[in-house]
Scaffold this motif. Structure first.
Motif, short mmCIF file in Angstrom:
data_model
loop_
_atom_site.label_atom_id
_atom_site.label_comp_id
_atom_site.label_asym_id
_atom_site.label_seq_id
_atom_site.Cartn_x
_atom_site.Cartn_y
_atom_site.Cartn_z
N UNK A 123 12.62 11.39 8.07
CA UNK A 123 13.24 12.53 7.41
C UNK A 123 13.54 13.63 8.42
N UNK A 124 14.36 14.57 8.02
CA UNK A 124 14.64 15.72 8.87
C UNK A 124 13.40 16.61 8.96
N UNK A 125 13.41 17.51 9.90
CA UNK A 125 12.28 18.42 10.08
C UNK A 125 12.06 19.26 8.84
N UNK A 126 13.13 19.76 8.26
CA UNK A 126 13.02 20.61 7.06
C UNK A 126 12.45 19.81 5.88
N UNK A 127 12.97 18.60 5.65
CA UNK A 127 12.48 17.80 4.52
C UNK A 127 11.04 17.34 4.74
N UNK A 128 10.67 17.09 5.98
CA UNK A 128 9.29 16.74 6.28
C UNK A 128 8.36 17.90 5.97
N UNK A 129 8.78 19.12 6.32
CA UNK A 129 7.96 20.30 6.03
C UNK A 129 7.81 20.50 4.54
N UNK A 130 8.88 20.32 3.78
CA UNK A 130 8.81 20.44 2.33
C UNK A 130 7.86 19.41 1.75
N UNK A 131 7.93 18.18 2.25
CA UNK A 131 7.05 17.12 1.77
C UNK A 131 5.59 17.44 2.04
N UNK A 132 5.30 17.94 3.23
CA UNK A 132 3.92 18.26 3.61
C UNK A 132 3.38 19.41 2.77
N UNK A 133 4.21 20.41 2.49
CA UNK A 133 3.73 21.56 1.73
C UNK A 133 3.50 21.23 0.26
N UNK A 134 4.00 20.11 -0.20
CA UNK A 134 3.80 19.71 -1.59
C UNK A 134 2.60 18.78 -1.77
N UNK A 188 -3.59 14.04 13.51
CA UNK A 188 -2.87 15.31 13.51
C UNK A 188 -3.63 16.39 12.73
N UNK A 189 -4.74 16.02 12.10
CA UNK A 189 -5.56 17.01 11.39
C UNK A 189 -5.43 16.99 9.89
N UNK A 190 -4.72 16.02 9.34
CA UNK A 190 -4.52 15.95 7.89
C UNK A 190 -5.58 15.07 7.23
N UNK A 191 -5.68 15.21 5.93
CA UNK A 191 -6.51 14.33 5.13
C UNK A 191 -5.55 13.36 4.45
N UNK A 220 1.98 22.11 11.44
CA UNK A 220 3.12 21.76 12.29
C UNK A 220 2.96 20.37 12.88
N UNK A 221 1.76 20.03 13.32
CA UNK A 221 1.51 18.69 13.86
C UNK A 221 1.68 17.63 12.79
N UNK A 222 1.22 17.92 11.60
CA UNK A 222 1.33 16.97 10.49
C UNK A 222 2.80 16.78 10.12
N UNK A 223 3.57 17.85 10.12
CA UNK A 223 5.00 17.76 9.82
C UNK A 223 5.69 16.84 10.84
N UNK A 224 5.34 16.98 12.11
CA UNK A 224 5.93 16.13 13.14
C UNK A 224 5.59 14.65 12.93
N UNK A 225 4.34 14.37 12.52
CA UNK A 225 3.93 12.99 12.27
C UNK A 225 4.66 12.44 11.05
N UNK A 226 4.78 13.24 10.00
CA UNK A 226 5.50 12.80 8.80
C UNK A 226 6.96 12.53 9.15
N UNK A 236 0.83 -1.20 0.00
CA UNK A 236 0.00 0.00 0.00
C UNK A 236 0.87 1.25 0.00
N UNK A 237 0.28 2.33 -0.49
CA UNK A 237 0.89 3.65 -0.43
C UNK A 237 0.06 4.51 0.52
N UNK A 238 0.72 5.37 1.27
CA UNK A 238 0.02 6.33 2.13
C UNK A 238 0.11 7.68 1.44
N UNK A 239 -1.05 8.22 1.10
CA UNK A 239 -1.14 9.48 0.36
C UNK A 239 -1.66 10.58 1.27
N UNK A 240 -0.89 11.65 1.38
CA UNK A 240 -1.31 12.84 2.12
C UNK A 240 -1.96 13.77 1.12
N UNK A 241 -3.28 13.96 1.22
CA UNK A 241 -3.99 14.79 0.24
C UNK A 241 -4.06 16.24 0.65
N UNK A 242 -4.15 16.52 1.97
CA UNK A 242 -4.23 17.89 2.45
C UNK A 242 -3.72 17.93 3.89
#
Length: 91
Positions: free
Chosen positions: A39-50, A74-77, A27-33, A15-21
């Motif tokens: 990944x590092x905090x910075x790379x996690x933030x970049x991933x979440x914003x994309x 964490x509040x994400x879709x 910030x909470x979603x970045x921590x979970x990712x 399976x793949x886990x897809x973050x849609x929104x």
């Protein structure tokens, strides 16, 4: 000598886990990712914003369900998608 091809069947489809929104609590979603991917905090933030983006790929169904649950808490879709099996005639 004739070539023989054997198609191996797995008991479990990856399976793949897809973050849609990321939602409102980015910030909470970045921590979970970060926790899920390592990944590092910075790379996690970049991933979440994309988003929409695949956070995890080729994971068992139970791990995908747990990751989706953590992202939703964490509040994400997010959703888990079963990967398509490759076509043996075209690979």
């Amino acid at each position: 000598m004739a070539d023989e091809y054997i198609w191996l069947m797995c008991d479990e489809t990856p399976h793949d886990v897809l973050l849609t929104d990321p939602g409102a609590r980015v910030t909470d979603v970045v921590q979970v990712v970060r926790r899920l991917t390592g990944l590092s905090l910075w790379r996690s933030k970049v991933l979440v914003t994309r988003a929409p983006v695949v956070v995890l790929d080729h994971v068992p169904e139970e791990d995908a369900a747990a990751a989706v649950s953590a992202l939703r808490d964490a509040g994400a879709h997010a959703e888990a998608r079963e990967q398509q099996e490759p076509d043996p005639y075209w690979s």
